[in-house]
Design a protein around this motif. Sequence first.
Motif, PDB file in Angstrom:
ATOM      1  N   GLN A  97       0.817  -1.207   0.000  1.00 34.97           N
ATOM      2  CA  GLN A  97       0.000   0.000   0.000  1.00 34.97           C
ATOM      3  C   GLN A  97       0.853   1.261   0.000  1.00 34.97           C
ATOM      4  O   GLN A  97       0.554   2.221  -0.713  1.00 34.97           O
ATOM      5  CB  GLN A  97      -0.926  -0.003   1.221  1.00 34.97           C
ATOM      6  CG  GLN A  97      -1.870   1.191   1.261  1.00 34.97           C
ATOM      7  CD  GLN A  97      -2.969   1.016   2.284  1.00 34.97           C
ATOM      8  OE1 GLN A  97      -3.322  -0.112   2.640  1.00 34.97           O
ATOM      9  NE2 GLN A  97      -3.513   2.104   2.770  1.00 34.97           N
ATOM     10  N   ARG A  98       1.926   1.275   0.772  1.00 30.40           N
ATOM     11  CA  ARG A  98       2.780   2.467   0.831  1.00 30.40           C
ATOM     12  C   ARG A  98       3.426   2.747  -0.520  1.00 30.40           C
ATOM     13  O   ARG A  98       3.496   3.911  -0.957  1.00 30.40           O
ATOM     14  CB  ARG A  98       3.868   2.279   1.900  1.00 30.40           C
ATOM     15  CG  ARG A  98       4.757   3.511   2.088  1.00 30.40           C
ATOM     16  CD  ARG A  98       5.710   3.309   3.240  1.00 30.40           C
ATOM     17  NE  ARG A  98       6.584   2.148   3.036  1.00 30.40           N
ATOM     18  CZ  ARG A  98       7.486   1.734   3.915  1.00 30.40           C
ATOM     19  NH1 ARG A  98       7.614   2.354   5.092  1.00 30.40           N
ATOM     20  NH2 ARG A  98       8.253   0.698   3.658  1.00 30.40           N
ATOM     21  N   GLU A 131       0.768   4.237  -2.835  1.00 29.93           N
ATOM     22  CA  GLU A 131       0.461   5.629  -2.484  1.00 29.93           C
ATOM     23  C   GLU A 131       1.582   6.572  -2.917  1.00 29.93           C
ATOM     24  O   GLU A 131       1.327   7.673  -3.424  1.00 29.93           O
ATOM     25  CB  GLU A 131       0.211   5.742  -0.982  1.00 29.93           C
ATOM     26  CG  GLU A 131      -1.101   5.128  -0.544  1.00 29.93           C
ATOM     27  CD  GLU A 131      -1.375   5.291   0.944  1.00 29.93           C
ATOM     28  OE1 GLU A 131      -2.558   5.258   1.332  1.00 29.93           O
ATOM     29  OE2 GLU A 131      -0.401   5.443   1.723  1.00 29.93           O
ATOM     30  N   GLU A 169      -1.758   9.370  -4.234  1.00 29.97           N
ATOM     31  CA  GLU A 169      -3.121   9.402  -3.715  1.00 29.97           C
ATOM     32  C   GLU A 169      -3.252   8.539  -2.466  1.00 29.97           C
ATOM     33  O   GLU A 169      -2.545   7.543  -2.311  1.00 29.97           O
ATOM     34  CB  GLU A 169      -4.107   8.899  -4.777  1.00 29.97           C
ATOM     35  CG  GLU A 169      -4.158   9.763  -6.028  1.00 29.97           C
ATOM     36  CD  GLU A 169      -5.167   9.242  -7.034  1.00 29.97           C
ATOM     37  OE1 GLU A 169      -5.908   8.287  -6.683  1.00 29.97           O
ATOM     38  OE2 GLU A 169      -5.212   9.766  -8.161  1.00 29.97           O
ATOM     39  N   LYS A 170      -4.166   8.947  -1.583  1.00 28.28           N
ATOM     40  CA  LYS A 170      -4.460   8.163  -0.399  1.00 28.28           C
ATOM     41  C   LYS A 170      -5.421   7.048  -0.776  1.00 28.28           C
ATOM     42  O   LYS A 170      -6.469   7.283  -1.382  1.00 28.28           O
ATOM     43  CB  LYS A 170      -5.111   9.059   0.670  1.00 28.28           C
ATOM     44  CG  LYS A 170      -5.406   8.360   1.980  1.00 28.28           C
ATOM     45  CD  LYS A 170      -4.143   8.018   2.741  1.00 28.28           C
ATOM     46  CE  LYS A 170      -4.469   7.416   4.108  1.00 28.28           C
ATOM     47  NZ  LYS A 170      -3.254   6.993   4.826  1.00 28.28           N
ATOM     48  N   LEU A 171      -5.078   5.814  -0.419  1.00 31.26           N
ATOM     49  CA  LEU A 171      -5.910   4.673  -0.778  1.00 31.26           C
ATOM     50  C   LEU A 171      -7.074   4.523   0.194  1.00 31.26           C
ATOM     51  O   LEU A 171      -6.978   4.907   1.364  1.00 31.26           O
ATOM     52  CB  LEU A 171      -5.064   3.399  -0.780  1.00 31.26           C
ATOM     53  CG  LEU A 171      -3.946   3.381  -1.832  1.00 31.26           C
ATOM     54  CD1 LEU A 171      -3.043   2.181  -1.622  1.00 31.26           C
ATOM     55  CD2 LEU A 171      -4.541   3.356  -3.241  1.00 31.26           C
TER      56      LEU A 171
END
Length: 271
Positions: free
Chosen positions: A222-223, A226, A231-233
Amino acid sequence: MSTIKNILNTITGTVEQPPRLCKACGTEIPYNEYLANHCICPNCGTYFRMRAIERLEATVDKGSFHEMDKKLKSRNPIDFPDYADKLSKAEKASGLVEGVVCGIGKIDGMSTALFIMDSAFMMGSMGTVVGEKITNLFEAATEQKLPVIGFITSGGARMQEGMFSLMQMAKVSGAVKRHNDAGELYIAVLTDPTTGGITASFAMQGDIIIAEPKALIGFAGQRVIEQTTGEKLPAGFQRAEFQLEHGFVDIIEERPRMTYTLSKLLALHQK
């Protein structure tokens, strides 16, 4: 010797097993109770990562499983520093010689080929031997006209084997395709975590894809995503429930019902 004692011997070479401590709620669970509860915390419902032998005990008919390629062991194809020591430590810690167990067994009397990945051996990472064992299983299943069920957990391709590890993605995918062309069933069961090159290949090639609740399923972390996209997931991104909502998973099934569901699916696809 009882079945449970056989399992304990397989895992550690000893009969006694210490209690399991739930990291979520702090509950200490006697091992026999832990095993009987499908490796789920009885207090808060947190799923522990199951060992391959525990999966087999919970899934296949007693005495029906015959393991394939159980002596295949990894070498060091690119002379990666300290890799031999890592393999030796993984073998001692897990009681396995590699990160996947493959063989033929029965579920409710129905013969099926199974592969079960084990995160206790180098996080279930895929090297040349893992790829070879799964490929051999699919080829045997194609020849014997058997369905395949895969319990998948992995951190991805094994970096210590470099390109040789990445090549297993294509190798296993080819065997999956030949099995599919022969009209046989492949059920992929995704557990926590299923990531990296495994997700990019055979984990997502099942005719039916099942996930355990809240399992982490994705390719890149995830990092990384992003940072790449800026963008923020969304909340729950890459969890099984998110994947079901977006069409990457067909079913989310709780562990105590998993064998029942697999049995029904096998029965529906009997020829």
